[in-house]
Scaffold this motif. Structure first.
Motif, short mmCIF file in Angstrom:
data_model
loop_
_atom_site.label_atom_id
_atom_site.label_comp_id
_atom_site.label_asym_id
_atom_site.label_seq_id
_atom_site.Cartn_x
_atom_site.Cartn_y
_atom_site.Cartn_z
N GLY A 2 8.57 16.71 30.66
CA GLY A 2 8.07 15.93 30.10
C GLY A 2 8.41 16.20 28.36
O GLY A 2 8.73 17.29 28.11
N GLY A 3 7.60 15.52 27.41
CA GLY A 3 7.63 15.85 26.15
C GLY A 3 6.40 15.26 25.36
O GLY A 3 6.01 13.77 25.42
N TYR A 4 5.71 16.16 24.93
CA TYR A 4 4.17 15.80 24.41
C TYR A 4 4.01 15.81 23.19
O TYR A 4 4.68 16.36 22.21
N GLN A 5 3.57 14.70 22.57
CA GLN A 5 2.85 14.65 21.16
C GLN A 5 1.35 14.18 21.26
O GLN A 5 0.97 13.34 22.12
N ALA A 6 0.64 14.54 20.40
CA ALA A 6 -0.88 14.37 20.18
C ALA A 6 -1.45 14.29 19.03
O ALA A 6 -1.04 15.18 18.04
N ILE A 7 -2.34 13.53 18.66
CA ILE A 7 -3.17 13.53 17.63
C ILE A 7 -4.67 13.58 17.96
O ILE A 7 -5.02 12.61 18.53
N MET A 8 -5.65 14.47 17.39
CA MET A 8 -6.92 14.43 17.68
C MET A 8 -7.69 14.12 16.12
O MET A 8 -7.25 14.69 15.26
N TRP A 9 -8.62 13.27 16.61
CA TRP A 9 -9.56 13.18 15.16
C TRP A 9 -10.97 13.99 15.43
O TRP A 9 -11.68 13.71 16.36
N ASP A 10 -11.27 14.67 14.30
CA ASP A 10 -12.42 15.67 14.45
C ASP A 10 -13.38 14.99 13.21
O ASP A 10 -13.29 14.84 12.41
N ASP A 11 -14.30 14.08 14.11
CA ASP A 11 -14.97 13.14 13.64
C ASP A 11 -16.05 13.74 12.78
O ASP A 11 -16.56 13.48 11.44
N LYS A 12 -16.46 14.93 12.89
CA LYS A 12 -17.45 15.80 12.11
C LYS A 12 -16.63 16.01 10.69
O LYS A 12 -17.34 16.12 9.64
N ASN A 13 -15.67 16.59 10.77
CA ASN A 13 -14.94 17.07 9.58
C ASN A 13 -14.13 16.10 8.82
O ASN A 13 -13.61 16.45 7.58
N LYS A 14 -13.74 15.07 9.50
CA LYS A 14 -12.86 14.05 9.07
C LYS A 14 -11.79 14.50 8.89
O LYS A 14 -10.89 14.53 7.83
N VAL A 15 -10.92 15.12 9.73
CA VAL A 15 -9.60 15.90 9.67
C VAL A 15 -9.03 15.58 11.07
O VAL A 15 -9.39 15.34 12.18
N TYR A 16 -7.79 15.17 10.91
CA TYR A 16 -6.84 15.12 12.11
C TYR A 16 -6.01 16.28 12.38
O TYR A 16 -5.68 17.16 11.63
N HIS A 17 -5.91 16.52 13.72
CA HIS A 17 -5.30 17.66 14.40
C HIS A 17 -3.93 17.17 14.97
O HIS A 17 -4.10 16.07 15.70
N GLY A 18 -3.04 17.91 14.76
CA GLY A 18 -1.73 17.35 15.21
C GLY A 18 -0.90 18.24 16.09
O GLY A 18 -1.16 19.55 15.75
N PRO B 241 1.50 5.21 27.44
CA PRO B 241 0.84 5.85 26.24
C PRO B 241 -0.59 5.97 26.86
O PRO B 241 -1.08 5.42 27.75
N ALA B 242 -1.23 6.78 26.13
CA ALA B 242 -2.67 7.35 26.71
C ALA B 242 -3.43 7.55 25.30
O ALA B 242 -3.04 7.85 24.23
N PHE B 243 -4.80 7.49 25.71
CA PHE B 243 -5.72 7.58 24.55
C PHE B 243 -7.12 8.01 25.06
O PHE B 243 -7.43 7.81 26.19
N ILE B 244 -7.80 8.77 24.23
CA ILE B 244 -9.06 9.34 24.77
C ILE B 244 -10.27 8.90 23.81
O ILE B 244 -10.05 9.09 22.44
N THR B 245 -11.34 8.32 24.19
CA THR B 245 -12.51 8.28 23.07
C THR B 245 -13.54 9.02 23.64
O THR B 245 -13.63 9.17 24.90
N LYS B 246 -14.55 9.32 22.62
CA LYS B 246 -15.58 9.98 23.00
C LYS B 246 -16.80 9.34 22.49
O LYS B 246 -16.91 9.18 20.96
N ASP B 247 -17.48 8.63 23.30
CA ASP B 247 -19.06 8.17 22.58
C ASP B 247 -18.62 6.86 21.60
O ASP B 247 -19.25 6.73 20.65
N GLY B 248 -17.67 6.09 22.03
CA GLY B 248 -17.33 4.98 21.40
C GLY B 248 -16.40 5.24 20.06
O GLY B 248 -15.89 4.28 19.44
N LYS B 249 -15.70 6.53 20.01
CA LYS B 249 -15.43 6.93 18.97
C LYS B 249 -13.83 7.49 19.10
O LYS B 249 -13.69 8.15 20.27
N PRO B 250 -12.94 7.34 18.37
CA PRO B 250 -11.39 7.97 18.62
C PRO B 250 -11.58 9.51 18.85
O PRO B 250 -12.19 9.85 17.96
#
Length: 565
Positions: A536-552, A440-449
């Motif tokens: 492969g088979g890709y799934q992902a969720i992104m957190w938009d910290d500015k608008n407080k919205v998940y992207h799937g 599994p993998a994860f990306i953070t930016k400036d200490g935030k998901p």
């Protein structure tokens, strides 16, 4: 003359916009728009499993509850890639503590099986099928470890949807039907016990096809026992006894002691910084750090001046992959048995040293000198900010062919990934975890998901992870486009199972990579080829910290589905 003008204009507009697939957004690779939601998001490889996860979230469960429920459903709905006979790895961003946690829920080899046994049998590698490659299945313990640390709903409620579908049935999707109708007859032809009883006889004596109803009452009963008796029922109770006695009867070595002594391990995820983003993976026995090693090499190139899908892009990527995979073959193994030099492998200095080896033509490399001793991927996020990146697999699709009687699932064959050559990091030993491909993998930016993601698919996984990171960061793609963009992989080279590098390997490309790129790569000495179903088979969720919205986003090459609310 006017007619000729309009003809030329139409040709010009076609050329200009044909790459955009008629999408007004101009996202040339996206097959659909990103899924958006404020309160939660689920992305799995099966639409019904996604709905189950979403229902759990809507009914007050959190991301971990939903992930376990969806994973249990996938073990039923996608038995060609996963199930409770396999292993599990996860990275969790906890919305309360604002911290990442890693779980290694992979099983160990039988303690009664020694390297001397394989030598006596004159085996050069561990067989792919049968009882010998079976290691302890770690998934169920992984569920309960995740649940104990983060879960909120009772396991009876979490497993209820999968139990209901297993008893009443559900329609098989096109992809899973194709795999099952290919795999089940194969195992049946080998004479392995309980194949027909589990996958055919419970379905009116025939293996269902696409759109037909598939049931697995045996698995429903097993899930019911686990929901009531907990992980102890699986590792010390009647399920454990059935597994062990069956494997012993087949000539294998997995025992009740092996199952009873199993435990998952909470580990610290490791990371490298790629252009201001921290990319996280789990340490070995998995191969996640191969993606990090590739990124350490590739960040030394300015991709703002390199076009996506160009010969230069694929050449640099492939050479970085070869370098990382040579280290993978030499250094990646169970860290309880081998001192993996993590710090050195992931250092900027080592990445720079390896980068200097890349030239203009296809190269053949060896591991660096250091002083040191078919799968499902899914991701879930909830309204409290918790995100889980989870991967789970049996290996080789359905697994070993070993189906314990009346339990409804097949055991994994991960033990095949040990080396039988003495003195290697991944050489077989009793009670050892094999080298693992699932990550599994994860990306953070400036200490935030930022992004929870994964790309399943054997040796392709570190390559897929690296491609996704570059698509997002270097090429500015959105979350869905990053997964839909054409992929490529490189095969060949050394392996932790003992294979040695003999040539420069082969690059296999999807149809979206232009022939002009392929021609230039051939001129650089690369062997080129094509393949289907290996990317492969890709799934992902992104957190938009500015608008407080998940992207799937979800995999367009499979039955994947992302949904939020």
């Amino acid at each position: 003359m006017r007619k000729y003008f309009y003809y030329l204009l139409s040709v010009f507009l076609f050329i200009q916009y044909s790459n955009a697939q008629d999408r007004i957004t101009g996202k040339s690779f996206a097959t659909r728009s990103v899924v958006l939601g404020q309160n939660g998001m689920v992305a799995t490889s099966h639409p019904l499993a996604t709905q189950i996860g979403l229902d759990i979230l809507k009914n007050g469960g959190n991301a971990i509850d939903a992930a376990i429920a969806a994973n249990a459903a996938l073990g039923l709905m996608e038995p060609t890639g996963c199930g409770i006979g396999g292993d599990l790895f996860a990275i969790v961003w906890d919305g309360k503590t604002k911290k990442l946690y890693g779980l290694n829920a992979s099983g160990r080899s039988p303690k009664e099986l020694s390297l001397a046994y394989f030598e006596k049998q004159k085996l050069k590698k561990i067989p792919a099928f049968g009882p010998l490659p079976v290691s302890v299945p770690g998934t169920v313990d992984g569920w309960f470890e995740l649940h104990k640390k983060f879960g909120s709903k009772p396991m009876t409620e979490i497993l209820a949807p999968a139990i209901d579908y297993a008893e009443k049935g559900f329609p098989l999707t096109q992809l899973i039907s194709w795999y099952m109708n290919r795999s089940v007859p194969f195992f049946k032809s080998k004479g392995f016990p309980n194949i027909a009883e589990t996958y055919i006889n419970q379905n009116e004596g025939k293996l269902p096809k696409e759109g037909e109803i598939y049931k697995n009452p045996y698995l429903a009963n097993t899930y019911r026992k686990i929901a009531k008796g907990g992980r102890e029922e699986f590792y010390r109770g009647s399920i454990a006894k059935t597994i062990a006695s069956f494997i012993k009867a087949q000539g294998g070595f997995l025992s009740t002691k092996d199952l009873a002594s199993h435990k998952s391990e909470w580990v610290e995820p490791v990371s490298v910084n790629y252009r201001g983003y921290d990319v996280w993976e789990l340490p070995p026995n998995g191969q996640g750090i191969a993606a990090l090693q590739m990124l350490q090499i590739l960040k030394g190139y300015d991709f703002s001046n390199i076009e996506f899908g160009s010969a230069e892009h694929l050449h640099l990527f492939t050479e970085a992959k070869k370098l990382a995979f040579e280290d993978r073959a030499k250094y990646y193994a169970d860290m309880d048995f081998f001192d993996v030099p993590l710090k050195q492998l992931l250092s900027d200095e080592y990445g720079e040293e390896r980068r200097k080896l890349i030239g203009e033509r296809a190269g053949k490399y060896s591991a660096g000198k250091i002083s040191a001793g078919e799968t499902i991927y899914m991701t879930v996020a909830d309204k409290e900010g918790t995100m889980i990146s989870l991967i789970q697999s049996n290996y080789r699709g359905m697994g070993s062919g070993m189906v314990p009687p009346k339990l409804g699932f097949m055991l994994q064959d991960r033990g095949e990934l040990f080396s039988l050559e003495k003195g290697q990091a991944n050489t077989y030993e009793p009670g050892k975890r094999p080298f693992h491909t699932i990550i599994p993998a994860f990306i953070t930016k400036d200490g935030k998901p930022y992004v929870s993601f994964g790309v399943m698919g054997g040796d392709f996984q570190p390559q897929g992870h690296t491609q996704i990171v570059m698509n997002l960061i270097d090429f500015g793609m959105n979350l869905q486009e990053a997964g839909d963009a054409p992929r490529w992989d490189h095969t060949g080279g050394a392996s932790p199972t003992g294979e040695k590098t003999t040539n420069t390997g082969m690059i296999r490309t999807e149809s979206g990579i232009p022939y002009s790129t392929i021609r230039v790569l051939m001129g650089k000495g690369h062997r080129m080829g094509t393949a289907r179903g290996v990317y492969g088979g890709y799934q992902a969720i992104m957190w938009d910290d500015k608008n407080k919205v998940y992207h799937g986003a979800s995999e367009s090459r499979k039955d994947g589905n992302a949904a939020g609310y």
